[in-house]
Write an enzyme that holds these catalytic residues in place. Structure first.
Site, PDB file in Angstrom:
ATOM      1  N   ARG A  82       3.463  -3.674   1.485  1.00 28.02           N
ATOM      2  CA  ARG A  82       4.619  -5.159   1.565  1.00 28.02           C
ATOM      3  C   ARG A  82       5.503  -4.898   2.346  1.00 28.02           C
ATOM      4  NH1 ARG A  82      10.183  -2.736  -2.812  1.00 28.02           N
ATOM      5  NH2 ARG A  82       9.932  -0.907  -0.770  1.00 28.02           N
ATOM      6  N   LYS A 184      11.023  -7.221   2.688  1.00 25.04           N
ATOM      7  CA  LYS A 184      12.353  -6.264   2.902  1.00 25.04           C
ATOM      8  C   LYS A 184      12.611  -6.593   4.335  1.00 25.04           C
ATOM      9  CE  LYS A 184      13.149  -1.561   1.229  1.00 25.04           C
ATOM     10  NZ  LYS A 184      13.962  -1.959   0.005  1.00 25.04           N
ATOM     11  N   GLU A 220      19.847  -9.820  -8.506  1.00 24.46           N
ATOM     12  CA  GLU A 220      19.608  -7.947  -8.096  1.00 24.46           C
ATOM     13  C   GLU A 220      20.392  -7.467  -7.503  1.00 24.46           C
ATOM     14  OE1 GLU A 220      16.780  -6.477  -5.638  1.00 24.46           O
ATOM     15  OE2 GLU A 220      16.391  -8.067  -4.958  1.00 24.46           O
TER      16      GLU A 220
HETATM   17  C1  LIG Z   1      13.806  -2.103  -1.226  1.00 23.70           C
HETATM   18  C2  LIG Z   1      15.037  -2.894  -1.943  1.00 23.70           C
HETATM   19  C3  LIG Z   1      14.746  -2.798  -3.438  1.00 23.70           C
HETATM   20  C4  LIG Z   1      14.063  -1.714  -4.190  1.00 23.70           C
HETATM   21  O1  LIG Z   1      12.608  -1.187  -4.012  1.00 23.70           O
HETATM   22  P1  LIG Z   1      12.086   0.113  -3.815  1.00 23.70           P
HETATM   23  O2  LIG Z   1      11.113  -0.524  -3.765  1.00 23.70           O
HETATM   24  O3  LIG Z   1      12.404   0.466  -5.162  1.00 23.70           O
HETATM   25  O4  LIG Z   1      12.887   0.814  -2.616  1.00 23.70           O
HETATM   26  C5  LIG Z   1      15.346  -3.921  -4.202  1.00 23.70           C
HETATM   27  N1  LIG Z   1      15.892  -4.336  -4.053  1.00 23.70           N
HETATM   28  C6  LIG Z   1      16.421  -4.818  -2.238  1.00 23.70           C
HETATM   29  C7  LIG Z   1      16.951  -5.969  -2.220  1.00 23.70           C
HETATM   30  C8  LIG Z   1      15.237  -4.176  -1.215  1.00 23.70           C
HETATM   31  O5  LIG Z   1      15.405  -4.307  -0.464  1.00 23.70           O
END
Ligand SMILES: *Cc1c(COP(=O)(O)O)cnc(C)c1O
Length: 341
Positions: A82, A184, A220
């Site tokens: 990722r 991210k 989300e």
């Molecule tokens: C990091 C993150 C998540 C959760 O991802 P994981 O891989 O499960 O830790 C969800 N939404 C956003 C916006 C994120 O930055």
């Protein structure tokens, strides 16, 4: 060496300086060999790309102590993949995936005394990140970068543990269509801080964001994916190109299908449908899976039948199965557990 003298059951979710962190530098078109360092500080030029145009991407994962004393990580290859993709989207040189996993191992081993003991509920949180150190003033990608990983021991993200939370629909947007929502990057968090402060001030644990184009689909929260259970007991997963692909959520989908034998439906979810759902949860590495008891959107209050006392049946089973896998109590699917020591 011995375990650090912390009250492991009550360490909270906060930054603590640990012994070693990893750093590798990109200069002259390549990554150096990388090293561990004692210094938690980063010195930057005033015109570094991260300071001016916010070129930064990051990850979050955890190391756990199992009952037999071994230390493991959960699916670090997924984080490697990722952040590789995130870096490319931000015009940053991606850090090689095999080196990412080896750097995670190095940082965990060098901070083994900081990995919380089995049964404490705490874990060692790892924060890999990459940012532009090179100087820019005209708008362009920098030509120098650092990739780093630090470690800090953390307790559960929400103080209440797995008790249901209330969330509020934000009037602001998190991610534009065709923007950086699926990446991210720290910039997605910078822009969500204002609505996050408003939500906390009003007594809510998180914001729920709707899609920016029509404001009618569920996206989300600021840092976790939302999942639902409908009237038929199907796990409903909102789908959108601007939702961050959570590793926890993708693991939960697998657990739902292969361990709990539930039907899973990944599709765009209208906010209008949510009032008909039976359960809601938020998932991410930090909190794993937080049950949501209530969602407020201006005058509309959605109280899920699962209530505010405890997690609904499906969220509870998903939480128990996934944390059981992570802590070694339940057999993991092939490749999910990365033993470090
Ligand atoms: C990091 C993150 C998540 C959760 O991802 P994981 O891989 O499960 O830790 C969800 N939404 C956003 C916006 C994120 O930055």
């Amino acid at each position: 060496m011995a375990k650090k003298d912390l009250d492991w059951g009550n360490i909270g979710f906060q930054y603590r300086v640990t012994d070693k962190r990893y750093v590798s530098e990109w200069k002259g078109g390549e990554w150096d060999e990388g090293r561990l360092t004692d210094d938690p500080n980063v010195v930057l030029n005033e015109s570094a790309g991260i300071l001016q145009y916010c070129q930064q991407v990051f990850e979050g994962l955890k190391a756990y102590t199992w009952e037999d004393g071994s230390i493991v990580c959960f699916r670090p290859d997924m984080n490697a993949e990722r952040i590789f993709n995130s870096a490319k989207r931000m015009e940053m040189p991606p850090f090689p995936k095999e080196r990412f996993v080896r750097a995670v191992e190095e940082v965990v081993r060098a901070n083994a005394d900081w990995v919380p003991p089995f049964g404490s509920g705490a874990t060692l949180y790892l924060r890999p990140y990459e940012f532009a150190t090179g100087v820019v003033i005209g708008v362009k990608p920098a030509d120098e970068y650092q990739f780093r990983i630090f470690a800090t021991p953390v307790g559960p993200y929400y103080k209440g543990g797995a008790t249901p939370i209330s969330i509020i629909v934000s009037d602001f947007d998190r991610a534009a269509p065709h923007g950086t929502g699926a990446v991210k990057a720290g910039l997605n968090y910078a822009m969500s801080l204002h609505s996050s402060v408003l939500a906390h001030t009003a007594g809510y644990a998180e914001n729920l964001y709707l899609d920016a184009a029509s404001r009618s689909y569920v996206e989300e929260t600021g840092g976790s994916n939302a999942i639902f259970v409908d009237g038929e007991g199907t796990l409903v997963i909102p789908k959108s190109d601007s939702i961050l692909p959570s590793i926890t959520r993708r693991s939960i989908v697998y657990v739902a299908e292969h361990y709990l034998h539930l039907k899973v439906d990944e599709r765009p979810v209208l906010f209008d449908e949510v009032k008909g759902f039976k359960e809601c949860g938020l998932c991410g590495t930090a909190a794993v899976l937080s049950p949501v008891g209530r969602i407020v959107n201006h005058d509309e209050v959605i109280n899920f039948p699962s209530g505010m006392e405890k997690a609904g049946k499906v969220m509870g089973e998903l939480y128990n199965t996934l944390t059981g896998i992570q802590s070694g109590k339940i057999e993991a699917p092939e490749g999910w557990i990365h033993v470090i020591r």
